[in-house]
Enzyme design. Structure first.
Site, short mmCIF file in Angstrom:
data_model
loop_
_atom_site.label_atom_id
_atom_site.label_comp_id
_atom_site.label_asym_id
_atom_site.label_seq_id
_atom_site.Cartn_x
_atom_site.Cartn_y
_atom_site.Cartn_z
N TYR A 59 0.83 -1.33 0.08
CA TYR A 59 -0.03 0.01 0.11
C TYR A 59 0.85 1.16 -0.20
O TYR A 59 1.68 1.42 0.70
CB TYR A 59 -0.76 -0.07 1.42
CG TYR A 59 -2.53 -0.37 0.75
CD1 TYR A 59 -3.16 0.65 0.07
CD2 TYR A 59 -3.10 -1.50 1.32
CE1 TYR A 59 -4.42 0.21 -0.51
CE2 TYR A 59 -4.23 -1.73 1.03
CZ TYR A 59 -4.91 -1.03 0.10
OH TYR A 59 -6.25 -1.26 -0.56
N GLU A 61 -0.84 4.70 -0.44
CA GLU A 61 -1.65 5.55 -0.80
C GLU A 61 -1.05 7.14 -0.59
O GLU A 61 -0.09 7.42 0.33
CB GLU A 61 -2.65 5.54 0.58
CG GLU A 61 -3.82 4.51 0.10
CD GLU A 61 -4.84 4.41 1.12
OE1 GLU A 61 -4.32 5.10 2.33
OE2 GLU A 61 -5.87 4.01 0.93
N ASP A 214 -7.71 13.06 -24.90
CA ASP A 214 -7.68 11.70 -24.60
C ASP A 214 -6.84 10.82 -25.73
O ASP A 214 -7.44 10.33 -26.80
CB ASP A 214 -9.01 11.03 -24.40
CG ASP A 214 -8.99 9.66 -24.12
OD1 ASP A 214 -7.82 8.79 -24.24
OD2 ASP A 214 -9.90 8.94 -23.65
N THR A 241 -4.29 5.59 -22.22
CA THR A 241 -3.84 4.21 -21.44
C THR A 241 -2.38 3.75 -21.88
O THR A 241 -1.74 4.38 -22.84
CB THR A 241 -4.66 3.09 -22.43
OG1 THR A 241 -4.41 3.17 -23.52
CG2 THR A 241 -6.27 3.33 -21.64
N LYS A 244 -1.95 0.13 -25.34
CA LYS A 244 -2.58 0.35 -26.71
C LYS A 244 -1.19 0.34 -27.74
O LYS A 244 -0.29 -0.37 -27.42
CB LYS A 244 -3.52 1.21 -26.89
CG LYS A 244 -4.85 0.75 -26.03
CD LYS A 244 -5.99 1.59 -26.01
CE LYS A 244 -6.98 1.28 -25.34
NZ LYS A 244 -8.27 2.18 -25.01
N ARG A 250 -1.49 -3.26 -18.62
CA ARG A 250 -2.63 -2.43 -18.74
C ARG A 250 -2.48 -1.16 -17.76
O ARG A 250 -2.30 -1.59 -16.63
CB ARG A 250 -3.91 -3.40 -18.24
CG ARG A 250 -3.98 -4.70 -19.24
CD ARG A 250 -4.78 -3.98 -20.28
NE ARG A 250 -6.15 -2.97 -19.97
CZ ARG A 250 -7.41 -3.22 -19.88
NH1 ARG A 250 -8.02 -4.33 -20.09
NH2 ARG A 250 -7.91 -2.14 -19.39
#
Ligand SMILES: *Cc1c(COP(=O)(O)O)cnc(C)c1O
Length: 434
Positions: A59, A61, A214, A241, A244, A250
Site C-alpha cells: 500500500y 496511498e 484523450d 492508456t 495500446k 494495462r
C-alpha cells in the site's frame, strides 16, 4: 514457449493445475491467432515480471514526498523504493513524450476510464457543459455515453464527422460557440485520421474551455513523432492508456499543465482511487524506458507503414473504409459500403472461428445497434510487435475480404478450413507473443 512463459505456467500449476491449464490454452490461442484488435498489444517480459512481482501487495496511498504539488508523502511507511520508481516513471514518460517543462505527470490511474474520470473531476462539476465527439463517430464510452458516468454526470453536446468520416471542425466550432462548454474533449477509440489538436486548442481558447485530449490509442504515434503532439498544441489535460500503441502493461496516466497538477493528483487520490497498483507503476516505469528508445520509435513507424499497406490492399480488393483509408495504426471497414449487408458482429464471430481476432465497430450514420454494428475495426499494432510486415498484412487483408464476401454469399462454412489454413501459414513464421 519462452523460458519465462514455462516458468510462469509451472509456478501457477504448483498451486492450481486448473488455472494453469486455462492459461496454457490462452497462450496457445494467442500464438495461433492473428490479433487485429486495435486496442491490444503484447508487452515485454520485463514489464510482465514487474507486474507479477512483490510490488503487487504494498500500500502506498498518496504521492512521493517533494512532488512539485507539495505532497507531504505517503500515508504508510516502507515506501522509499516505490517513491523512487514512481518519480522516475513520471519523469521518463514526460521525456518520452517530449513534454515541455510546464507539464506534470501522474502514473497512478489503474485504467483509461479512471484516468478520464479523474481528469473530469479535476476541472468539472456535475452538470457542467462538455463538448465531445459522437460515440458513433469513434469516441470512447467515457466521452459522454449515456450508460457511462460521463454521460450521467455532465451536460453533453456532441460534434460529429463530415460525410467522409473526418472530424468536422466547423461543427465543433459552431457547437462550442452555441453551448459554451467548460471542457472540450478530443481523441477517439475508432478514428483512423489525424486528430487536429491545434485546431481544437484554438476553438477551446475562443470559448474559454479546457482542452482535454484523450490520446489512449495514438499515444505511441505521438511519442514516435508519427502524429502531432497535444503537448505542442498546449492541451490542458492529456490522458492515455499504457497498453495500446504504448505497448506497456494495462494501465493509464494523466499529464496536465502544472497549474492543474494539484487538482489532478487529488482527483486521482483520494478523489477516485485508493492505493495505486504499484506493481503496475513499476511496469509503467519500464514501459517509459522502452518508449524512450529508438527501437520503439522504429516499431511505431512500422505499425503506421503496415496500416497504410493494409488499407491499400483493402482498397485494391474493393473494400470501403471510413474516410477511405488511414493516417494511423487502425482502419475501419464499412461493410454495407463494401457491398456486404451483414453485421460487424457476424464478421467478428466468423473470423474468431478461423483464428483472426478483431472487433465489430459502429460506422458514421450507424443503422444497427452497438451490439451488432455495420463495421469492423482493424489495427496493426499487435501483429507488428510479432514481426508481421506489409506483405503479411496484405495477405491478412485478402483473408478478411474473402471471409466477408463468403459470409455475404453464405459460403463461409464451406471455406472455413481453407481460411484457418491460410491463417496458420502466416502465424507459423512470426514471433511468439512476447
Ligand atoms: C481504451 C480507451 C479508454 C479506456 O481505457 P480502459 O483502460 O479500457 O478503461 C479511454 N479512452 C479511449 C479513447 C480509449 O481508446
Amino acid at each position: 514457449m519462452s523460458e519465462y512463459q514455462k516458468f510462469i505456467l509451472e509456478t501457477v500449476a504448483k498451486q492450481s493445475p486448473f488455472v494453469a491449464e486455462q492459461m496454457r490454452l490462452e497462450l496457445e490461442r494467442q500464438h495461433r491467432t492473428i490479433e487485429l484488435i486495435a486496442s491490444e498489444n503484447y508487452c515485454s517480459e520485463a514489464e510482465m515480471a514487474a507486474a507479477g512481482s512483490w510490488a503487487a501487495w504494498k500500500y502506498t496511498e498518496g504521492y512521493p514526498p517533494k512532488r512539485e504539488t507539495g505532497s507531504k508523502g505517503r500515508y504508510y511507511g516502507g515506501t522509499e523504493y516505490y517513491d523512487i520508481v514512481e518519480q522516475y516513471a513520471c519523469q521518463k514518460w514526460l521525456e518520452a513524450f517530449g513534454a515541455q517543462e510546464e507539464y506534470h505527470c501522474n502514473v497512478q490511474p489503474s485504467d483509461g476510464s479512471s484516468a478520464n474520470f479523474a481528469a473530469y473531476m479535476a476541472v468539472l462539476q456535475p452538470g457542467d457543459k462538455v463538448l465531445s465527439m459522437d460515440l458513433n463517430n469513434g469516441a470512447h464510452l467515457t466521452h459522454g455515453s449515456p450508460v457511462n458516468f460521463s454521460g450521467k454526470l455532465y451536460d453533453m453536446t456532441f460534434y460529429t464527422t463530415d460525410e467522409r468520416g473526418y472530424i468536422d471542425l466547423n461543427d465543433v466550432r459552431e457547437k462550442a460557440l452555441a453551448c459554451r462548454p467548460k471542457a472540450i474533449i478530443c481523441g477517439a477509440s475508432a478514428y483512423a485520421r489525424v486528430i487536429p489538436f491545434d485546431a481544437f486548442r484554438k476553438i477551446a481558447d475562443e470559448v474559454g474551455a479546457y482542452l482535454i485530449c484523450d490520446t489512449s490509442h495514438i499515444s505511441g504515434l505521438i511519442v514516435a513523432g508519427d502524429h502531432p503532439s497535444p503537448f505542442a498544441a498546449g492541451a490542458d489535460i492529456i490522458t492515455t492508456t499504457t497498453h495500446k500503441t504504448l505497448r506497456s502493461e494495462r494501465g493509464a496516466m494523466i499529464f496536465c499543465k502544472k497549474e492543474l497538477a494539484k487538482k489532478i493528483d487529488s482527483a486521482v487520490f483520494p478523489g477516485s482511487q485508493g492505493g495505486s497498483l504499484m506493481n503496475m507503476v513499476f511496469a509503467k516505469a519500464i514501459g517509459a524506458e522502452l518508449a524512450c528508445g529508438d527501437a520503439y520509435k522504429q516499431y511505431i513507424h512500422n505499425v503506421v507503414a503496415n496500416c497504410r499497406a493494409m488499407a491499400g490492399a483493402f482498397e485494391r480488393l474493393g473494400m470501403a473504409m471510413v474516410t477511405g483509408g488511414t493516417d494511423n495504426h487502425l482502419l475501419l471497414i464499412d461493410l454495407a459500403a463494401s457491398g456486404a449487408d451483414i453485421s460487424g458482429k457476424k464478421v467478428q464471430d466468423a473470423l474468431d472461428s478461423v483464428n483472426i481476432t478483431l472487433n465489430k465497430n459502429c460506422v458514421p450514420n450507424e443503422k444497427r445497434s452497438p451490439m451488432q454494428t455495420s463495421g469492423v475495426r482493424i489495427g496493426t499494432a499487435p501483429m507488428t510487435t510479432r514481426g508481421f510486415g506489409a506483405e503479411d498484412f496484405c495477405a491478412t487483408a485478402q483473408i478478411v475480404t474473402d471471409a466477408i464476401r463468403s459470409l455475404a454469399e453464405d459460403s463461409f462454412e464451406q471455406r472455413a478450413e481453407e481460411f484457418r489454413g491460410r491463417v496458420a501459414e502466416l502465424t507459423a513464421h512470426c514471433n511468439g507473443v512476447v
